[in-house]
Design a protein around this motif. Sequence first.
Motif, PDB file in Angstrom:
ATOM      1  N   SER A   1       0.829  -1.203   0.000  1.00  0.00           N
ATOM      2  CA  SER A   1       0.000   0.000   0.000  1.00  0.00           C
ATOM      3  C   SER A   1       0.867   1.258   0.000  1.00  0.00           C
ATOM      4  O   SER A   1       0.486   2.277  -0.575  1.00  0.00           O
ATOM      5  CB  SER A   1      -1.000  -0.007   1.156  1.00  0.00           C
ATOM      6  OG  SER A   1      -0.347  -0.076   2.375  1.00  0.00           O
TER       7      SER A   1
ATOM      8  N   SER B   1      -4.050   1.682 -10.991  1.00  0.00           N
ATOM      9  CA  SER B   1      -4.388   0.262 -11.001  1.00  0.00           C
ATOM     10  C   SER B   1      -3.623  -0.490 -12.090  1.00  0.00           C
ATOM     11  O   SER B   1      -3.465  -1.691 -11.992  1.00  0.00           O
ATOM     12  CB  SER B   1      -5.900   0.057 -11.112  1.00  0.00           C
ATOM     13  OG  SER B   1      -6.377   0.583 -12.304  1.00  0.00           O
TER      14      SER B   1
ATOM     15  N   THR C   1       1.671   1.685  -3.606  1.00  0.00           N
ATOM     16  CA  THR C   1       0.517   2.179  -4.355  1.00  0.00           C
ATOM     17  C   THR C   1       0.329   3.674  -4.156  1.00  0.00           C
ATOM     18  O   THR C   1       0.072   4.412  -5.110  1.00  0.00           O
ATOM     19  CB  THR C   1      -0.757   1.450  -3.901  1.00  0.00           C
ATOM     20  OG1 THR C   1      -0.486   0.056  -3.893  1.00  0.00           O
ATOM     21  CG2 THR C   1      -1.898   1.729  -4.831  1.00  0.00           C
TER      22      THR C   1
ATOM     23  N   ALA D   1      -0.235  -0.965 -10.133  1.00  0.00           N
ATOM     24  CA  ALA D   1      -0.372  -1.736  -8.896  1.00  0.00           C
ATOM     25  C   ALA D   1      -1.111  -3.047  -9.167  1.00  0.00           C
ATOM     26  O   ALA D   1      -0.501  -4.093  -9.290  1.00  0.00           O
ATOM     27  CB  ALA D   1      -1.098  -0.898  -7.843  1.00  0.00           C
TER      28      ALA D   1
END
Lengths: 585, 604
Positions: free
Chosen positions: A190, B144, A193, B147
């Motif tokens: 995370s 997205s 990200t 990731a």
Amino acid sequence: MQLILPYFKKNLGKIILGILCMIIVDCTQLAIPHIIKQAVDILAESDFSHDILVHQVLFIVVLGLVMAVLRYFWRILLMGSARDLEKGIRQHLYSHILTLDQHYFNRVKTGDIMAHATSDINHIRMAFGMGIIALTDALLLGTASIAIMLWMNPKLTLAALLPMPLLSFMIRYLGRKMHAFHTSAQESYSELTELIREGFSGIRVLKLFNLEAAVGTKVARYSEHYFKKNLKRATVTAFFRPLMGFFFNLSTGIVLFYGGVLVMDHQISPGELVAFTQYLGILAWPIIAIGWMTNLIQRGLASLKRINALLDARPMVESPRQDSTTPGPDHSKPDTRKHFQRIIFDRVDFGYDPDKPLLSDITLDIPFGSVTGISGPPGSGKTTLVQLIPRIFDTTRGTLRLDDTAVTAMELDTLREMVAFMPQEPFLFSGTIRENILMGRSFSSDRLDHILSVCQLSETIRQMPDGLDTLIGEKGITLSGGQKQRITLARTLIQDKPVTILDDPISQVDTQTASAIIQSLQQHGSGRIMIIISHRMSALSFCDRILVLEEGRITHQGDHDALMTGSHFYRTSFTVQQFQEAHGS
Amino acid sequence: MDPELNTQEAEVKLANLRLIKGIWPFIRPYRWMLAACCALILLITFLDLLIPWFTRLAIDGFILPMDHRSGIRIFGISIAGFTQFAMIFAAVLILTLVIDFFQAVFMEYTGQKIILNLRCTLFKHMTGLAVPFFDNNTSGRLVSRVAGDVENMNEMFTTILVFIFKDLILMAGVFTALFIMNLKLALYASMIIPVIVISIAVSSVFIRKAFRTIRQKIAEINHMFAETLTGVSVIQTMASEKLFNRKFDRLNTEHFHASMYQIRAFAIFMPFISFLSVVGVAIVIYGGSVEVTRLQLTIGELVAFLFYIKLFFRPLRELSEKFSLLQNALASGERIITILEQEPAPLRRITPGQAALESIRTIEFDRVSFAYTEGQPVLHDISFSLAAGQSIGIVGQTGSGKSTIINLLNGFYIPGAGRILINGIDQGEFSMNDIRQRTAMVMQDPVLFSGTIRDNIQSDLPDVPDDQLAQALKHANCDFLFERHQGIDTLIHEGGRPLSSGEKQLVCIARAFAVNPDLIIFDEATSYMDSQSEIKIHDAVSRLMKSRTSIIIAHRLSTVRDCDTIYLMRDGVIREKGSHDALTRLKGEYYHLLEKEKITVHNQ
């Protein structure tokens, strides 16, 4: 548990029926090795009969058919209930999010909440759907097949199950390790990200300042970090399957060789040996399932804990508890709505951190029917001040009242129904322009047209492909900052509420449009309380009173003339603007 | 977390050449490792198939013969004792365990390594793409890609390659073993294969549809969730919670129905496959018994048959899971490849290596026209020039094309017609990096990255001394950083917290100062500023502008009045140009606007 219990109750009938189907399937499944045993024994003793064989084979097929039908039912009943649980928790979570206040959102990263909404809900469904189904199935099937094996031959059964305690220990040990590694890999993921998101949303700045390479290196570093964490997780996971296979085959080996010796000693029949291997085959699933499911359930419980923590998060800004409002039954809520005469700030302080107040000692009396302007340097607390009124935040000291009623003593809905608030940074939802302005309320088309013209939107919207029904956001068109701001303004003004708060409403609108909007606002301001924050003194020109905020304090207030003599900030700002505008004419 | 809505759910074909061609460069460095993995998989499959075979040998060789002593031969080596055979069996098990473990780790390592490279390359590639790409894709969607999609690709290596290799080879191996043992019985048993193939083919149509709807619905749910989180205070202050709850409930219910469809599809498919495995057992029992009585088959072989049938159905149990993973991975792969195939923004546009840029001295727009979308021109025939040390202001209403001029100058977009000249040479002959290195820009929306203030303002020159950075902050009136925060070490969080909008903008201005540029561009940079900060900044700016060139874009006339030349734009055309005094004397559009601005002030 409190969270999921209602769903169990709601679907109790389905769950019981589903489990019943599962039990029958399991019993049926256990009968098949027994038939195989008989068939093999007949062959070994060479008293073959074609009729018996046909019977046996047909029986197997019929059992198979029964299993298939019942499996269909339990899948739908039990998995459907799990999906119902998922749906319920998701809805619960969503409506809970809507009750939380800015204190919470300032503290918690949105990415984390998204993770709750996606992976945690999934984990819960898996744990309480698949997990519990499979665990029940496995336990049932496991105990039953072990019981049958014990009945056939206790010695061989014990020998065959010898490796199992070790296996279950390994599964638990590895499961814990796996979970720990998984969590740290997820954290690292995370972070990565977030870094990527930031890079893309600031892409123009990256390009302008030639930062692509620097950010690329940073992303590579974080990716490498994630790679390492993930590999750790993968290594433990890689142990799992081979280990299961090994222990299962080990048991098969024990049955084959120890059982073989028993057959040679005529303690068991060859058919029993074969049946044993078949039962072991059935047992393999429960053993694998128990290992897998304990992880799934552990993970589900962890997710449940996280979601519960989120659901337990109480907003600091909340409607008063029932009992605190009861002492004074005299002020019923609808009354407050129309009749209040003033907003009173009484020695109000505010700060996220008590040592660093953002607002101190704010005392104000804003009468009904007045227009108040607020100005001041950036970071002086202007936005924070107006956010206190609809209770986006609550005061840390002092009280904020409507007449004699503290805002904290009012129902939050009632309060917010009275306040129309336009935030500084315009935010639009994906959907049509109409949806964004109306926000689910209905207004006459005359009023809508009127507000559109107040916000100088009529022409803009006429030029859009589908007028008011033009889609904006992800699927639709992209609006300019000024257009967004004007739509947000329209959304605020269309609600005919006793209090209208506009936080820097024209900062992104060009001068011409801005002055037209300001002029229309003057009419809109009558018959209510209006508060406007702006850096442009011209936008505040028609206000009855202007406040100057500096470092969280009201340093000066009054009308234009008073401020010109009293406030250095106001005087300088105004003179500069005035000089700029007047120069050359 | 895939917040995209209009996923083009194009049918993904298994044998997609384009996909393979795009991914191959990433696999190439690890091809031998992958080959080694495959070899290990073959070995493991062989060892897996050995167990039923050994069972057969044990039954026929030792357990059932009356003397229990006939012994067996494995690969030509005769084994006389049952205990000895047990040892060999155990050795095979341990060997399987070890190889299986190493194969799995090896595969994970290789897959993750490929993914690591893919992710870094993809991110670098994407940041190198031209700005229009980012206009057309929301950042959520792009995230997205790097990731989630890259993560899905990992499944390609760890799960799917294993699936194709291990499972299919295992299934083929099972039937090979069956045919070796007894041709007739093997033929009987293989009758179920066409039924399996057909049922997979039929059900995959429904299952794929189910997965697709679920993916779409979950994307919509996530999108709404994310949007709500960002706009929650708007919803609350508008008291619109009920409306949003209702909207979400509708989406949530749609997702529920889609998942029930999926459950029904699987509730038919999975039990049917289990039923087929029971039928397989029935066939073996019947045919096997008949063959045994005819002495065509031993009991050991019959038992081995039963084992093999079980082994054959094992991969089918997880077929659905693998199927959805495969679909996901291929769809993700397609999306990644589509991005990798896009050409990055050229750093030089004409002939590379033509011109070196020492400093930006003059800028000239020579009849430049531009349209973002064809047929809707934003700039028309724009010409102006700017000498070293000069400043120009560009004013006009929102949408008049002011910002587009800057987008062209920065190389974010390429002019449709006309030329942009820097030092008299076409802009395209310089490296875009060189131009940007000598330019600093402050934009309307202050963008800060999480990290320290130092990270944010030191640009791509990593070793700017601290006092120089502090100096830049002072120039930009960022004294508050030293008074209320930790100076250049102040930690900025997601979204620029804990700074206010105005403070963020001041830091952005400091960033521009830290670059020490030849050209400064302000694009509505003061819209979050109050007048006092504006004065201070203009002070600093004019100091900086002494030996520098500057362009100021504004919709407020006051912001640009000190500029040497002011260009008034409307509808993509320069309407008026000149100094403030000249334009005021002209009594044209500029004067008209000025008067309007004044009215608002005088209104008090």
